[in-house]
Write an enzyme that holds these catalytic residues in place. Sequence first.
Site, PDB file in Angstrom:
ATOM      1  N   MET A  27      -4.371   2.054   0.545  1.00 40.15           N
ATOM      2  CA  MET A  27      -3.965   1.509  -0.757  1.00 40.15           C
ATOM      3  C   MET A  27      -4.963   1.959  -1.823  1.00 40.15           C
ATOM      4  O   MET A  27      -5.080   1.329  -2.875  1.00 40.15           O
ATOM      5  CB  MET A  27      -3.890  -0.016  -0.700  1.00 40.15           C
ATOM      6  CG  MET A  27      -2.863  -0.504   0.321  1.00 40.15           C
ATOM      7  SD  MET A  27      -2.172  -2.124  -0.054  1.00 40.15           S
ATOM      8  CE  MET A  27      -3.634  -3.126  -0.066  1.00 40.15           C
ATOM      9  N   GLY A  33     -15.176   3.261   4.863  1.00 35.60           N
ATOM     10  CA  GLY A  33     -14.266   2.880   5.955  1.00 35.60           C
ATOM     11  C   GLY A  33     -13.069   3.823   6.005  1.00 35.60           C
ATOM     12  O   GLY A  33     -12.736   4.378   7.058  1.00 35.60           O
ATOM     13  N   HIS A  34     -12.437   4.051   4.833  1.00 41.13           N
ATOM     14  CA  HIS A  34     -11.300   4.982   4.791  1.00 41.13           C
ATOM     15  C   HIS A  34     -11.753   6.395   5.170  1.00 41.13           C
ATOM     16  O   HIS A  34     -11.061   7.109   5.885  1.00 41.13           O
ATOM     17  CB  HIS A  34     -10.717   5.064   3.368  1.00 41.13           C
ATOM     18  CG  HIS A  34     -10.160   3.771   2.856  1.00 41.13           C
ATOM     19  ND1 HIS A  34     -10.756   3.061   1.842  1.00 41.13           N
ATOM     20  CD2 HIS A  34      -9.053   3.076   3.208  1.00 41.13           C
ATOM     21  CE1 HIS A  34     -10.035   1.984   1.582  1.00 41.13           C
ATOM     22  NE2 HIS A  34      -9.009   1.960   2.391  1.00 41.13           N
ATOM     23  N   MET A 181     -16.820  -3.093   5.111  1.00 38.93           N
ATOM     24  CA  MET A 181     -16.378  -2.431   3.872  1.00 38.93           C
ATOM     25  C   MET A 181     -14.936  -2.809   3.570  1.00 38.93           C
ATOM     26  O   MET A 181     -14.096  -2.874   4.472  1.00 38.93           O
ATOM     27  CB  MET A 181     -16.497  -0.930   4.031  1.00 38.93           C
ATOM     28  CG  MET A 181     -17.947  -0.547   4.171  1.00 38.93           C
ATOM     29  SD  MET A 181     -18.283   0.955   3.322  1.00 38.93           S
ATOM     30  CE  MET A 181     -20.004   1.150   3.775  1.00 38.93           C
TER      31      MET A 181
HETATM   32  O1  PAF Z   1      -4.520  -1.353   5.365  1.00 42.81           O
HETATM   33  C1  PAF Z   1      -3.981  -1.025   4.287  1.00 42.81           C
HETATM   34  O2  PAF Z   1      -4.601  -0.475   3.381  1.00 42.81           O
HETATM   35  C2  PAF Z   1      -2.494  -1.326   4.091  1.00 42.81           C
HETATM   36  O3  PAF Z   1      -2.142  -2.540   4.645  1.00 42.81           O
HETATM   37  C3  PAF Z   1      -1.567  -0.196   4.582  1.00 42.81           C
HETATM   38  C4  PAF Z   1      -1.684   0.009   6.082  1.00 42.81           C
HETATM   39  C5  PAF Z   1      -1.905   1.096   3.855  1.00 42.81           C
HETATM   40  C6  PAF Z   1      -0.107  -0.549   4.271  1.00 42.81           C
HETATM   41  O4  PAF Z   1       0.100  -0.746   2.911  1.00 42.81           O
END
Ligand code: PAF
Length: 279
Positions: A27, A33-34, A181
Amino acid sequence: MKVVEGLAELREARESLTKPVGLVPTMGTLHEGHLSLVRRAKSECASVGVSIFVNPAQFGPTEDLDAYPMDLERDLDLLAGEGVDLVWTPTAAEMYDSGYQTWVEVEELAQYLEGEIREGHFRGVATVVTKLFNSFQPDRAYFGQKDAQQSIVIRRMVEDLNFPIEVIVCPTVREADGLAMSSRNSYLSPEERRAAPVLYRALLAASQLFSTGEREADRLRAEMETVLATEPRARPEYASVADPATLEEQHGPIEQALLSMAVFVGKTRLIDNLMVGDK
Ligand code: PAF
């Protein structure tokens, strides 16, 4: 790195990606973390895609959808730096047009923990992840252990709906003081930020109790509650000792458990978890 918005453009760009394709659904407001998910995907897949979409369907009417932080330019710079091949930034209007009426519900697993408090949250998550999977058609998809229930719900959905996709759950990335995070950490004032590591301290205390032989779920839960109570800025919503397979709350002796919690620090709702007895 190609950045596309429309579904038709995505489909076309997706065609030219070499398999296996990894997808990291996000999102936005990316943090380490991402990026750890992106790096794992890079190490295991020939091509990596990232979706950035703040999914309105997973926010309740009183939640922070309008305030949710967003910085697309910064996110794209970070992803380009990681060597991502394709980024999809769909619009809400395209994801949910005015006639939209199809929803995916994972019935039981979505009832507990976060699902009990955030009504409709996992219906929104399962639906958007289905749409992301159908549109992107990845071979592997990467999620963080930080949202433990989300990963469990998505695994079930993938199994139930025969998605030919491997779900990979990666460890929670923490700040030096243990705070997991999260994009929502940016809401914390300096005082709240200093208070926020109490979640991890509470989880660690229960996990240490488990390692010294304590097996009673109620005692492990009480340990988390005791530690949380030491921080006046923390307002726990729940501290849970759940069966990691069914997510049902445990009361007797346990061999394995998902320790998890949701805690308000000021107005910010934080979640965190740790597995104990993991084989
Ligand atoms: O974890 C997230 O950021 C959201 O829940 C996801 C998996 C992108 C779905 O909108």
